[in-house]
Design an enzyme around this catalytic site. Structure first.
Site, PDB file in Angstrom:
ATOM      1  N   HIS A  55      16.489  41.447   5.438  1.00  0.00           N
ATOM      2  CA  HIS A  55      16.529  39.813   5.263  1.00  0.00           C
ATOM      3  C   HIS A  55      14.785  39.442   5.242  1.00  0.00           C
ATOM      4  O   HIS A  55      14.029  40.358   5.888  1.00  0.00           O
ATOM      5  CB  HIS A  55      17.298  39.062   6.037  1.00  0.00           C
ATOM      6  CG  HIS A  55      16.783  39.262   7.522  1.00  0.00           C
ATOM      7  ND1 HIS A  55      15.704  38.657   7.950  1.00  0.00           N
ATOM      8  CD2 HIS A  55      17.145  40.030   8.477  1.00  0.00           C
ATOM      9  CE1 HIS A  55      15.611  39.149   9.311  1.00  0.00           C
ATOM     10  NE2 HIS A  55      16.590  39.878   9.688  1.00  0.00           N
ATOM     11  N   GLU A 143      23.043  42.338  12.923  1.00  0.00           N
ATOM     12  CA  GLU A 143      21.978  42.956  13.564  1.00  0.00           C
ATOM     13  C   GLU A 143      22.601  43.398  15.301  1.00  0.00           C
ATOM     14  O   GLU A 143      23.626  42.959  15.568  1.00  0.00           O
ATOM     15  CB  GLU A 143      20.924  42.001  13.930  1.00  0.00           C
ATOM     16  CG  GLU A 143      19.762  42.393  14.837  1.00  0.00           C
ATOM     17  CD  GLU A 143      18.835  43.676  14.163  1.00  0.00           C
ATOM     18  OE1 GLU A 143      19.639  44.793  14.245  1.00  0.00           O
ATOM     19  OE2 GLU A 143      17.950  43.728  13.791  1.00  0.00           O
TER      20      GLU A 143
END
Length: 409
Positions: A55, A143
């Site tokens: 990202h 994550e």
């Protein structure tokens, strides 16, 4: 969504962890009889392409970085610009949005928004060629969860005082170290199925499970998609540790070397798989962490993000040197470089890598029988990089990059 039986069994030591990609391919092969074959030249390899993208910059990245983990932190303005630039770069390399059959993202907004922006940018003026419904979310791509330290600045002096720098380093760099569990009174606490803490190994376990159960079937098996598997592209937008975990799995990186892998924001990474064997087909460039089949897309907008890989002693420089056929005495001839370039060009990837820029330029400056040492190769690489930078790196090269040992996570 609760962890699967496979994940629970792995954590309890009831099954063997993380099979190799080759054994995974063998396990998948007999399950479904899906046949998509080329009708032209049977000698050509059928190739499925996975593009992996971290990202864009989030509000907790940057110089004052935090342990972000599962905290749902949005992108910065810069992060949105990075996502759009990544999409433009992929489009310029022939990866238009209509070629992406399926995209995967985590359930965190910084991943999903990057995915949407990149796909919209890949579509360009043909916005009707993509739609958000093609994005599939999966919590297993989130994550790594940092437990009780989640939300703290990574350089927080109180953390260093409470736990010690060596312990914190162990949490961050090792495969099995994990921070203390997050309690219910923690301001970032989330109820199950969110974990209370994770090691990188825990993170890798769920990411590989997601690959096997959702991503690989979409890449190699799923029917009723716009393109057959041998022409298929799948986009995966995730996070530093989830991408690091998956790349380590693809490349069989030893546990003690995973710490050397660095994943910058918004730099597209290509993995090309043989559709039938489901194994990476790109030449594996050796490095200090065992090498990688990855190909990194490099353009004027993102070259600074991986420039450290070409600094003195950078692992990409050594990877190029080794890939071109250097001897054990750390020397190489002009003829070795020329032959090495020809071999790498057989990889079939379009404009396959900085080797085409760096190695060809070096080749022009030394005679076929002239032998140079690695230190001289490094110097010539730096000079070439500066020339390419002045030319905006002529956004025609895909960087065959292993992973730099710089950066933090």
């Amino acid at each position: 969504m609760m962890p699967s039986t496979t994940t629970r069994a792995l954590r309890q030591g009831l099954v063997r962890p993380l099979p190799s990609l080759s054994s995974q391919a063998q396990a998948h092969a007999p399950r479904r009889a899906v046949s998509f074959r080329r009708n032209d030249d049977s000698s050509k390899r059928s190739v499925s392409t996975l593009i992996v993208l971290r990202h864009g910059q989030s509000q907790w990245n940057g110089p004052q970085a935090r342990f972000t983990g599962w905290c749902d932190i949005p992108l910065t303005v810069r992060g949105r610009v990075e996502a759009v630039a990544a999409g433009q770069l992929m489009r310029s390399r022939g990866f238009e949005a209509k070629r992406v059959c399926v995209a995967f993202a985590s359930e965190l907004q910084r991943s999903h928004e990057t995915c949407e922006l990149a796909l919209a940018s890949m579509a360009g003026h043909e916005q009707e060629t993509w739609n958000p419904y093609r994005i599939r979310k999966d919590w297993r791509l989130n994550e790594r969860h940092y437990g009780a330290v989640q939300g703290f600045y990574k350089n927080d002096p109180d953390l260093k005082e409470d736990y010690g720098e060596e312990t914190i380093r162990h949490w961050r760099r090792s495969m099995h170290g994990k921070p203390p569990k997050m309690g219910k009174m923690h301001k970032h606490y989330m109820p199950p199925p969110a974990p209370q803490t994770e090691s990188l190994y825990d993170c890798q376990t769920r990411v590989v499970e997601c690959w096997e159960e959702r991503i690989a079937p979409a890449l190699f098996e799923e029917q009723n998609l716009p393109y057959p598997p041998d022409q298929r592209t799948v986009l995966l937008v995730a996070h530093a540790n989830t991408i690091r975990s998956l790349m380590a799995y693809f490349d069989n990186v030893p546990e003690d070397q995973v710490q050397n892998m660095y994943i910058p924001n918004s730099v597209p990474i290509l993995y090309r798989f043989n559709t039938e064997t489901r194994q990476p087909i790109s030449v594996k460039l050796e490095s200090n962490h065992g090498g990688s089949h990855a190909r990194w897309m490099l353009g004027p907008e993102n070259h600074s993000a991986i420039r450290t890989a070409l600094t003195q002693g950078g692992t990409l420089t050594r990877a190029i040197f080794d890939a071109l056929g250097a001897g054990r005495d750390l020397t190489i001839t002009g003829r070795d470089i020329e032959v090495g370039v020809r071999e790498l060009m057989r990889d079939d990837a379009p404009m396959d890598c900085v080797v085409m820029g760096v190695a060809k330029e070096i080749c022009r400056n030394i005679k076929p029988d002239e032998k140079i040492h690695y230190s001289e190769f490094e110097r010539l690489t730096q000079e070439t990089l500066q020339k390419l930078t002045l030319k905006n790196l002529g956004p025609s090269d895909i960087v065959a990059k292993d992973s730099a040992s710089h950066g933090s996570y």
